[in-house]
Design a protein around this motif. Structure first.
Motif, PDB file in Angstrom:
ATOM      1  N   LYS A  93       0.841  -1.194   0.000  1.00 51.10           N
ATOM      2  CA  LYS A  93       0.000   0.000   0.000  1.00 51.10           C
ATOM      3  C   LYS A  93       0.877   1.244   0.000  1.00 51.10           C
ATOM      4  CE  LYS A  93      -3.822  -0.087   2.513  1.00 51.10           C
ATOM      5  NZ  LYS A  93      -4.770   0.028   3.639  1.00 51.10           N
ATOM      6  N   SER A  94       0.556   2.212  -0.864  1.00 48.04           N
ATOM      7  CA  SER A  94       1.343   3.448  -0.909  1.00 48.04           C
ATOM      8  C   SER A  94       0.975   4.361   0.259  1.00 48.04           C
ATOM      9  CB  SER A  94       1.118   4.174  -2.231  1.00 48.04           C
ATOM     10  OG  SER A  94      -0.244   4.529  -2.371  1.00 48.04           O
ATOM     11  N   GLU A  95       1.813   5.372   0.501  1.00 46.32           N
ATOM     12  CA  GLU A  95       1.694   6.188   1.724  1.00 46.32           C
ATOM     13  C   GLU A  95       0.332   6.864   1.879  1.00 46.32           C
ATOM     14  OE1 GLU A  95       3.972   9.845   4.081  1.00 46.32           O
ATOM     15  OE2 GLU A  95       4.531   9.364   2.014  1.00 46.32           O
ATOM     16  N   PHE A  96      -0.167   7.460   0.809  1.00 51.10           N
ATOM     17  CA  PHE A  96      -1.421   8.215   0.911  1.00 51.10           C
ATOM     18  C   PHE A  96      -2.600   7.466   0.295  1.00 51.10           C
ATOM     19  CE2 PHE A  96       1.915  11.547   0.837  1.00 51.10           C
ATOM     20  CZ  PHE A  96       1.691  12.073   2.107  1.00 51.10           C
ATOM     21  N   GLU A  97      -2.483   6.137   0.196  1.00 46.88           N
ATOM     22  CA  GLU A  97      -3.505   5.368  -0.514  1.00 46.88           C
ATOM     23  C   GLU A  97      -4.872   5.446   0.156  1.00 46.88           C
ATOM     24  OE1 GLU A  97      -4.137   0.838  -2.173  1.00 46.88           O
ATOM     25  OE2 GLU A  97      -2.149   1.717  -2.136  1.00 46.88           O
ATOM     26  N   ASP A  98      -4.903   5.366   1.488  1.00 43.99           N
ATOM     27  CA  ASP A  98      -6.192   5.431   2.182  1.00 43.99           C
ATOM     28  C   ASP A  98      -6.881   6.772   1.955  1.00 43.99           C
ATOM     29  OD1 ASP A  98      -6.144   2.842   3.236  1.00 43.99           O
ATOM     30  OD2 ASP A  98      -4.943   3.466   4.954  1.00 43.99           O
ATOM     31  N   ILE A  99      -6.090   7.850   1.969  1.00 42.16           N
ATOM     32  CA  ILE A  99      -6.663   9.172   1.709  1.00 42.16           C
ATOM     33  C   ILE A  99      -7.207   9.233   0.284  1.00 42.16           C
ATOM     34  CG2 ILE A  99      -6.193  11.656   1.611  1.00 42.16           C
ATOM     35  CD1 ILE A  99      -5.997  10.546   4.425  1.00 42.16           C
ATOM     36  N   ARG A 100      -6.434   8.680  -0.673  1.00 42.87           N
ATOM     37  CA  ARG A 100      -6.900   8.673  -2.064  1.00 42.87           C
ATOM     38  C   ARG A 100      -8.173   7.838  -2.223  1.00 42.87           C
ATOM     39  NH1 ARG A 100      -1.378   8.827  -3.595  1.00 42.87           N
ATOM     40  NH2 ARG A 100      -1.247   6.565  -3.705  1.00 42.87           N
ATOM     41  N   SER A 101      -8.263   6.730  -1.474  1.00 39.60           N
ATOM     42  CA  SER A 101      -9.471   5.900  -1.520  1.00 39.60           C
ATOM     43  C   SER A 101     -10.680   6.679  -1.010  1.00 39.60           C
ATOM     44  CB  SER A 101      -9.287   4.628  -0.680  1.00 39.60           C
ATOM     45  OG  SER A 101      -8.359   3.756  -1.278  1.00 39.60           O
ATOM     46  N   ILE A 102     -10.473   7.450   0.060  1.00 36.45           N
ATOM     47  CA  ILE A 102     -11.558   8.264   0.607  1.00 36.45           C
ATOM     48  C   ILE A 102     -12.019   9.292  -0.431  1.00 36.45           C
ATOM     49  CG2 ILE A 102     -12.115  10.040   2.332  1.00 36.45           C
ATOM     50  CD1 ILE A 102     -10.343   8.428   4.311  1.00 36.45           C
ATOM     51  N   VAL A 103     -11.053   9.972  -1.073  1.00 34.33           N
ATOM     52  CA  VAL A 103     -11.385  10.975  -2.088  1.00 34.33           C
ATOM     53  C   VAL A 103     -12.087  10.319  -3.279  1.00 34.33           C
ATOM     54  CG1 VAL A 103     -10.425  12.643  -3.730  1.00 34.33           C
ATOM     55  CG2 VAL A 103      -9.537  12.550  -1.390  1.00 34.33           C
ATOM     56  N   SER A 104     -11.568   9.162  -3.731  1.00 32.51           N
ATOM     57  CA  SER A 104     -12.190   8.449  -4.857  1.00 32.51           C
ATOM     58  C   SER A 104     -13.621   8.050  -4.530  1.00 32.51           C
ATOM     59  CB  SER A 104     -11.385   7.192  -5.213  1.00 32.51           C
ATOM     60  OG  SER A 104     -10.096   7.519  -5.657  1.00 32.51           O
ATOM     61  N   GLY A 105     -13.823   7.563  -3.303  1.00 29.57           N
ATOM     62  CA  GLY A 105     -15.163   7.159  -2.889  1.00 29.57           C
ATOM     63  C   GLY A 105     -16.143   8.314  -2.917  1.00 29.57           C
ATOM     64  N   ILE A 106     -15.696   9.473  -2.429  1.00 34.56           N
ATOM     65  CA  ILE A 106     -16.575  10.647  -2.361  1.00 34.56           C
ATOM     66  C   ILE A 106     -16.879  11.189  -3.750  1.00 34.56           C
ATOM     67  CG2 ILE A 106     -16.693  13.065  -1.592  1.00 34.56           C
ATOM     68  CD1 ILE A 106     -15.040  12.125   0.899  1.00 34.56           C
ATOM     69  N   THR A 107     -15.857  11.284  -4.610  1.00 37.02           N
ATOM     70  CA  THR A 107     -16.020  11.962  -5.896  1.00 37.02           C
ATOM     71  C   THR A 107     -16.462  11.040  -7.036  1.00 37.02           C
ATOM     72  OG1 THR A 107     -13.658  11.658  -6.420  1.00 37.02           O
ATOM     73  CG2 THR A 107     -14.292  13.708  -5.294  1.00 37.02           C
ATOM     74  N   GLY A 108     -16.265   9.729  -6.879  1.00 38.90           N
ATOM     75  CA  GLY A 108     -16.541   8.795  -7.968  1.00 38.90           C
ATOM     76  C   GLY A 108     -18.020   8.502  -8.172  1.00 38.90           C
ATOM     77  N   SER A 109     -18.360   8.066  -9.382  1.00 43.60           N
ATOM     78  CA  SER A 109     -19.746   7.751  -9.731  1.00 43.60           C
ATOM     79  C   SER A 109     -20.173   6.424  -9.091  1.00 43.60           C
ATOM     80  CB  SER A 109     -19.869   7.666 -11.251  1.00 43.60           C
ATOM     81  OG  SER A 109     -21.159   7.251 -11.608  1.00 43.60           O
ATOM     82  N   LYS A 110     -21.335   6.428  -8.459  1.00 48.23           N
ATOM     83  CA  LYS A 110     -21.794   5.252  -7.707  1.00 48.23           C
ATOM     84  C   LYS A 110     -23.051   4.604  -8.286  1.00 48.23           C
ATOM     85  CE  LYS A 110     -20.289   8.034  -3.847  1.00 48.23           C
ATOM     86  NZ  LYS A 110     -19.679   8.939  -4.814  1.00 48.23           N
ATOM     87  N   GLY A 111     -23.691   5.264  -9.243  1.00 44.06           N
ATOM     88  CA  GLY A 111     -24.968   4.748  -9.703  1.00 44.06           C
ATOM     89  C   GLY A 111     -25.986   4.854  -8.587  1.00 44.06           C
TER      90      GLY A 111
END
Length: 393
Positions: A278-296
């Motif tokens: 896991k990269s250093e800021f991966e969890d933060i990026r996952s949080i951002v992706s979850g918030i901004t990404g399309s969910k249907g």
């Protein structure tokens, strides 16, 4: 439900959970002031909002970010006020990244009672955020959120999470004695929150997200939840310890997971290399992706409280699984993934799939590297098989 964030205690002898509990109202102003000067938070914000300035004029970018934080939280002196500021962002996120958000089962629960909501876990921040939004829309108090200390590597992340009513689950404690003490403290805090504070809690059914789409409860979590009662009453009855926590299974279903590609990459690396780095800021990026990404479409289903007729942690885990799987909504994306894998064709509900569903699915699948496709498809296909009792364990 009443609010209990404004107890004036800071004396740790009277506050045994001071190092793990959410912040209280009297602590909010100092925490917000600290955040507005936190260089790591300011750098993170400027990288996200002002990338060019962050690169060429970092001191100026930091000053601007600090001003922005102070302007955003001006007049905020309580946890509730902080969450009300978040609510508008949550509404915008739902409006712009989901096609629909449906809630069921909440009307069957007493709005004056606290519950321990235990849910399947697909997204680091969104799962409890959707629970909170459902409660907020129903005029109920928000939950205290269990979050693993592995996600809290930066002080500003810890501050932000604890401002948002998160409490810390110890995963990094070393040694059997230290772990036992940490889980005893956690268990007593959860029990106190439900039975004394009358304040609801959300926690995941197991450590970490279900990256393969298979939702299962870890019985060890149920054991932890009863530790405090067992410590207080040596002759405690297991079923009574469960009943007093008013444990309610919650099932969240996403038509599309914004982090599905990241999860597929992790599963691929584990399968082909034996581990995933896991990269250093991966969890933060996952949080951002979850918030901004399309969910249907997203569905949240609240179950019914687990009763006192349970005799073992395994029985409780099985009941949570039954309700979570039973309440899980299968979308066209799930059936299309099963169809693409060529497995169990009799389980594919073709009548529920429109041409637009098929085109959207094909477009998303086309963006997935070929080596990752089996893992990507598995995330969506597994819930169909799980509901049908076809998973090979």
């Amino acid at each position: 439900m009443t609010h209990h964030n404004n107890a004036p205690n800071t004396d740790t002898t009277n506050d045994p959970w001071a190092d793990i509990r959410p912040y209280m109202d009297h602590e909010v102003a100092d925490v917000l002031e600290r955040l507005s000067h936190d260089s790591e938070l300011l750098d993170a914000l400027t990288r996200f909002r002002l990338p060019r300035m962050a690169k060429w004029a970092r001191p100026v970018a930091r000053v601007l970010a600090g001003h922005a934080i102070r302007r955003e939280v001006k007049g905020v002196t309580s946890v509730r006020e902080f969450q009300m500021r978040i609510a508008s962002y949550m509404e915008r996120m739902i409006r712009t990244t989901t096609d629909a958000f449906e809630v069921s089962g909440l009307d069957k629960l007493d709005d004056n009672s606290a519950y321990l909501f235990i849910g399947n876990h697909r997204d680091i921040s969104l799962d409890p955020a959707f629970v909170n939004y459902a409660l907020y829309q129903a005029g109920r108090d928000t939950v205290r959120i269990a979050i693993g200390d592995n996600l809290l590597k930066k002080p500003y992340v810890t501050d932000l999470m604890r401002l948002n009513k998160s409490f810390i689950v110890p995963r990094s404690a070393r040694g059997k004695r230290a772990m036992l003490a940490a889980y005893q403290q956690l268990s007593s805090y959860i029990r106190h929150s439900i039975t004394e504070d009358n304040h609801s809690i959300w926690m995941a059914q197991r450590e970490g997200r279900a990256k393969n789409g298979i939702d299962r409860t870890d019985p060890a979590i149920i054991k932890m939840l009863t530790m405090a009662k067992r410590h207080a009453e040596r002759d405690m009855v297991f079923g009574d310890a469960i009943a007093e926590l008013k444990l309610v299974p919650v099932s969240i279903s996403y038509e599309y997971d914004p982090c599905d590609l990241q999860k597929a990459q992790e599963l691929h690396d584990i399968a082909t290399q034996g581990s995933y780095a896991k990269s250093e800021f991966e969890d933060i990026r996952s949080i951002v992706s979850g918030i901004t990404g399309s969910k249907g479409r997203v569905q949240l289903k609240f179950g019914t409280p687990v009763g006192a007729d349970m005799a073992t942690p395994d029985e409780v885990a099985a009941e949570i699984d039954r309700q979570v799987i039973g309440g899980y909504r299968l979308f066209p994306s799930h059936y299309l993934a099963l169809e693409a894998l060529g497995e169990s064709p009799e389980l594919v509900a073709r009548k529920s799939i429109t041409r637009q569903d098929r085109e959207r699915f094909k477009a998303r699948l086309a963006s997935v590297p070929e080596a990752l496709q089996p893992y990507w498809l598995g995330q969506y296909a597994n819930p169909v098989k799980h509901k049908a009792g076809r998973l090979s364990i």
